[in-house]
Structure formats: structure tokens, C-alpha cells
Design a protein around this motif. Structure first.
Motif, PDB file in Angstrom:
ATOM      1  N   SER A  87       0.852  -1.188   0.000  1.00 60.13           N
ATOM      2  CA  SER A  87       0.000   0.000   0.000  1.00 60.13           C
ATOM      3  C   SER A  87       0.886   1.234   0.000  1.00 60.13           C
ATOM      4  CB  SER A  87      -0.933   0.014   1.209  1.00 60.13           C
ATOM      5  OG  SER A  87      -0.185   0.050   2.415  1.00 60.13           O
ATOM      6  N   GLY A  88       0.267   2.387  -0.269  1.00 58.58           N
ATOM      7  CA  GLY A  88       0.991   3.647  -0.185  1.00 58.58           C
ATOM      8  C   GLY A  88       1.387   4.256  -1.512  1.00 58.58           C
ATOM      9  N   GLY A  89       1.124   3.557  -2.608  1.00 59.85           N
ATOM     10  CA  GLY A  89       1.447   4.117  -3.903  1.00 59.85           C
ATOM     11  C   GLY A  89       0.519   5.273  -4.255  1.00 59.85           C
ATOM     12  N   GLY A  90       0.854   5.960  -5.337  1.00 60.32           N
ATOM     13  CA  GLY A  90       0.025   7.078  -5.768  1.00 60.32           C
ATOM     14  C   GLY A  90       0.743   7.952  -6.763  1.00 60.32           C
ATOM     15  N   LEU A  91       0.166   9.119  -6.976  1.00 64.42           N
ATOM     16  CA  LEU A  91       0.717  10.109  -7.911  1.00 64.42           C
ATOM     17  C   LEU A  91       1.385  11.226  -7.112  1.00 64.42           C
ATOM     18  CD1 LEU A  91       0.954  11.384 -10.753  1.00 64.42           C
ATOM     19  CD2 LEU A  91      -1.323  12.378 -10.353  1.00 64.42           C
ATOM     20  N   LYS A  99      11.790  10.951  -8.800  1.00 69.46           N
ATOM     21  CA  LYS A  99      12.038  11.370 -10.171  1.00 69.46           C
ATOM     22  C   LYS A  99      11.044  10.680 -11.094  1.00 69.46           C
ATOM     23  CE  LYS A  99      17.025  11.493  -9.198  1.00 69.46           C
ATOM     24  NZ  LYS A  99      18.348  10.959  -9.600  1.00 69.46           N
ATOM     25  N   PRO A 100      10.764  11.262 -12.259  1.00 66.28           N
ATOM     26  CA  PRO A 100       9.846  10.602 -13.197  1.00 66.28           C
ATOM     27  C   PRO A 100      10.292   9.170 -13.540  1.00 66.28           C
ATOM     28  CG  PRO A 100      10.159  12.867 -13.855  1.00 66.28           C
ATOM     29  CD  PRO A 100      11.118  12.619 -12.722  1.00 66.28           C
ATOM     30  N   GLU A 101      11.590   8.931 -13.562  1.00 68.80           N
ATOM     31  CA  GLU A 101      12.077   7.583 -13.880  1.00 68.80           C
ATOM     32  C   GLU A 101      11.834   6.578 -12.758  1.00 68.80           C
ATOM     33  OE1 GLU A 101      13.795  10.468 -14.086  1.00 68.80           O
ATOM     34  OE2 GLU A 101      15.901  10.179 -13.524  1.00 68.80           O
ATOM     35  N   ASP A 102      11.353   7.029 -11.613  1.00 69.11           N
ATOM     36  CA  ASP A 102      10.954   6.110 -10.537  1.00 69.11           C
ATOM     37  C   ASP A 102       9.550   5.562 -10.757  1.00 69.11           C
ATOM     38  OD1 ASP A 102      12.572   8.337  -8.254  1.00 69.11           O
ATOM     39  OD2 ASP A 102      13.344   6.412  -8.974  1.00 69.11           O
ATOM     40  N   THR A 103       8.862   6.066 -11.764  1.00 70.89           N
ATOM     41  CA  THR A 103       7.513   5.604 -12.052  1.00 70.89           C
ATOM     42  C   THR A 103       7.515   4.121 -12.400  1.00 70.89           C
ATOM     43  OG1 THR A 103       6.741   7.758 -12.803  1.00 70.89           O
ATOM     44  CG2 THR A 103       5.558   5.824 -13.631  1.00 70.89           C
ATOM     45  N   GLN A 136       4.411  14.626  -7.496  1.00 65.26           N
ATOM     46  CA  GLN A 136       5.249  15.433  -8.368  1.00 65.26           C
ATOM     47  C   GLN A 136       6.728  15.119  -8.141  1.00 65.26           C
ATOM     48  OE1 GLN A 136       4.167  19.564  -7.678  1.00 65.26           O
ATOM     49  NE2 GLN A 136       2.708  19.499  -9.388  1.00 65.26           N
ATOM     50  N   ALA A 137       7.516  15.369  -9.158  1.00 63.78           N
ATOM     51  CA  ALA A 137       8.960  15.179  -9.031  1.00 63.78           C
ATOM     52  C   ALA A 137       9.487  15.988  -7.848  1.00 63.78           C
ATOM     53  CB  ALA A 137       9.651  15.602 -10.316  1.00 63.78           C
ATOM     54  N   GLY A 138      10.376  15.353  -7.088  1.00 65.05           N
ATOM     55  CA  GLY A 138      10.897  15.970  -5.893  1.00 65.05           C
ATOM     56  C   GLY A 138      10.126  15.645  -4.640  1.00 65.05           C
ATOM     57  N   GLY A 139       8.973  15.043  -4.808  1.00 66.91           N
ATOM     58  CA  GLY A 139       8.129  14.695  -3.669  1.00 66.91           C
ATOM     59  C   GLY A 139       8.520  13.377  -3.030  1.00 66.91           C
ATOM     60  N   SER A 140       7.710  12.964  -2.066  1.00 62.83           N
ATOM     61  CA  SER A 140       7.996  11.753  -1.291  1.00 62.83           C
ATOM     62  C   SER A 140       6.760  10.864  -1.196  1.00 62.83           C
ATOM     63  CB  SER A 140       8.451  12.117   0.129  1.00 62.83           C
ATOM     64  OG  SER A 140       9.635  12.874   0.120  1.00 62.83           O
ATOM     65  N   LEU A 141       7.003   9.586  -1.047  1.00 58.75           N
ATOM     66  CA  LEU A 141       5.971   8.604  -0.750  1.00 58.75           C
ATOM     67  C   LEU A 141       6.568   7.558   0.182  1.00 58.75           C
ATOM     68  CD1 LEU A 141       4.272   7.782  -4.198  1.00 58.75           C
ATOM     69  CD2 LEU A 141       3.189   8.907  -2.249  1.00 58.75           C
ATOM     70  N   ARG A 142       5.714   6.946   1.002  1.00 61.44           N
ATOM     71  CA  ARG A 142       6.157   5.816   1.801  1.00 61.44           C
ATOM     72  C   ARG A 142       5.285   4.617   1.473  1.00 61.44           C
ATOM     73  NH1 ARG A 142       6.465   4.650   8.315  1.00 61.44           N
ATOM     74  NH2 ARG A 142       4.204   4.471   8.071  1.00 61.44           N
ATOM     75  N   LEU A 143       5.918   3.583   0.980  1.00 58.88           N
ATOM     76  CA  LEU A 143       5.225   2.331   0.697  1.00 58.88           C
ATOM     77  C   LEU A 143       5.289   1.432   1.918  1.00 58.88           C
ATOM     78  CD1 LEU A 143       6.549   1.535  -2.891  1.00 58.88           C
ATOM     79  CD2 LEU A 143       4.643   3.000  -2.209  1.00 58.88           C
ATOM     80  N   SER A 144       4.217   0.692   2.111  1.00 58.78           N
ATOM     81  CA  SER A 144       4.159  -0.289   3.186  1.00 58.78           C
ATOM     82  C   SER A 144       3.843  -1.650   2.597  1.00 58.78           C
ATOM     83  CB  SER A 144       3.084   0.078   4.208  1.00 58.78           C
ATOM     84  OG  SER A 144       3.332   1.331   4.804  1.00 58.78           O
ATOM     85  N   GLY A 181       4.031  -9.809  -3.504  1.00 61.95           N
ATOM     86  CA  GLY A 181       2.763  -9.117  -3.392  1.00 61.95           C
ATOM     87  C   GLY A 181       2.221  -8.795  -4.777  1.00 61.95           C
ATOM     88  N   GLN A 182       1.078  -8.126  -4.800  1.00 60.80           N
ATOM     89  CA  GLN A 182       0.414  -7.800  -6.053  1.00 60.80           C
ATOM     90  C   GLN A 182       0.902  -6.499  -6.668  1.00 60.80           C
ATOM     91  OE1 GLN A 182      -1.820  -9.887  -7.697  1.00 60.80           O
ATOM     92  NE2 GLN A 182      -0.917 -11.237  -6.157  1.00 60.80           N
ATOM     93  N   GLY A 183       1.585  -5.690  -5.900  1.00 54.33           N
ATOM     94  CA  GLY A 183       2.148  -4.456  -6.423  1.00 54.33           C
ATOM     95  C   GLY A 183       1.305  -3.239  -6.139  1.00 54.33           C
ATOM     96  N   THR A 184       1.957  -2.093  -6.113  1.00 48.81           N
ATOM     97  CA  THR A 184       1.279  -0.808  -5.953  1.00 48.81           C
ATOM     98  C   THR A 184       1.916   0.181  -6.924  1.00 48.81           C
ATOM     99  OG1 THR A 184       0.597   0.888  -4.347  1.00 48.81           O
ATOM    100  CG2 THR A 184       2.804  -0.037  -4.059  1.00 48.81           C
ATOM    101  N   GLN A 185       1.049   0.949  -7.590  1.00 50.55           N
ATOM    102  CA  GLN A 185       1.527   1.856  -8.637  1.00 50.55           C
ATOM    103  C   GLN A 185       2.087   3.140  -8.021  1.00 50.55           C
ATOM    104  OE1 GLN A 185       1.488   1.545 -12.201  1.00 50.55           O
ATOM    105  NE2 GLN A 185       2.727   3.406 -12.063  1.00 50.55           N
TER     106      GLN A 185
END
Length: 128
Positions: A7-11, A87-91, A13-21, A119-123
Motif C-alpha cells: 500500500s501507499g502508492g500514488g501520484l 524522479k519521473p524515472e521512478d515511475t 510530483q517530481a521531488g516529492g515523497s511517498l512511503r510504501l508499506s 505481493g500484487q504491487g502498488t503503482q
């Protein structure tokens, strides 16, 4: 048998942060080595990070070193991937994986897709 749910994926902007669990169930989590992989459209699944069952050894692919941090909370049966300076290349679709091999043997496959459980993956989508 181990079940993994990311969980924790999403959209972002470049330079931003996300935390996946990644929540694990079905086997004693504290004995399992864990990893994160990602797969972008049209590309092979690639290794991102791995962490030893005890949490005291980690490894990263070069492209995320200094930006991503893998960690785990064994009492909560959860592994995390903190992603900063995205970065966009982390997509990609990000996958959590688990393997119960002993640490010396796990080191031989840690960077490959030979983990036992997935797991099933998160975008994760990073816009420029």
C-alpha cells in the motif's frame, strides 16, 4: 506460506515523497528477509532494496541510494520503503517480496527476482 499486501502508492510530483508499506502474514515475519522491486512499462522487473530479517543489513540499487530507505517493524509484520526526491524515472509498479532462505544464501539472490513470495504491487507515478 506468506501473504504480502502493498500500500501507499500514488501520484506525486517530481521531488516529492511517498512511503510504501508491505504487510505480511502467514509466517513468522521476523525470520524472513524482505525486498522491494519495481517494474516500469515495457521493462523487466528490477531490484530496488532489500533488508535482512533482523533489520541490521540493507542493500540498494545504485539509482536509489541516498533517496530511498528500506526499514521494517517486526512486531507490526511490516516492511517500508521511504522514497524521497522522487524522479519521473521512478515511475513503476512497486512489488514487495519475501524469502526465508538463511542470510548467506539470501545474499546470493537478494538482487534477483528469485524471491519465494510476492505481493500484487502498488503503482507509483511521478509527474515532471
Amino acid at each position: 506460506q506468506v501473504q504480502l499486501v502493498e500500500s501507499g502508492g500514488g501520484l506525486v510530483q517530481a521531488g516529492g515523497s511517498l512511503r510504501l508499506s508491505c504487510a505480511a502474514s502467514g509466517r513468522t515475519f521476523s525470520t524472513i528477509n524482505m525486498g522491494w522491486f519495481r517494474q516500469a512499462p515495457g521493462k523487466e522487473r528490477e531490484f530496488v532494496a532489500a533488508i535482512k530479517w533482523s533489520g541490521d543489513n540493507v542493500d540498494y540499487t545504485d539509482s536509489v541510494k541516498g533517496r530511498f530507505t528500506i526499514s521494517r517493524d517486526n512486531p507490526k509484520n511490516t516492511v517500508y520503503l521511504q522514497m524521497n526526491s522522487l524522479k519521473p524515472e521512478d515511475t513503476a509498479v512497486y512489488y514487495c517480496a519475501a524469502d526465508s532462505r538463511s542470510w548467506p544464501h539470501f545474499l546470493g539472490i537478494a538482487g534477483s527476482a528469485k524471491y519465494t513470495y510476492w505481493g500484487q504491487g502498488t503503482q507509483v507515478t511521478v509527474s515532471s
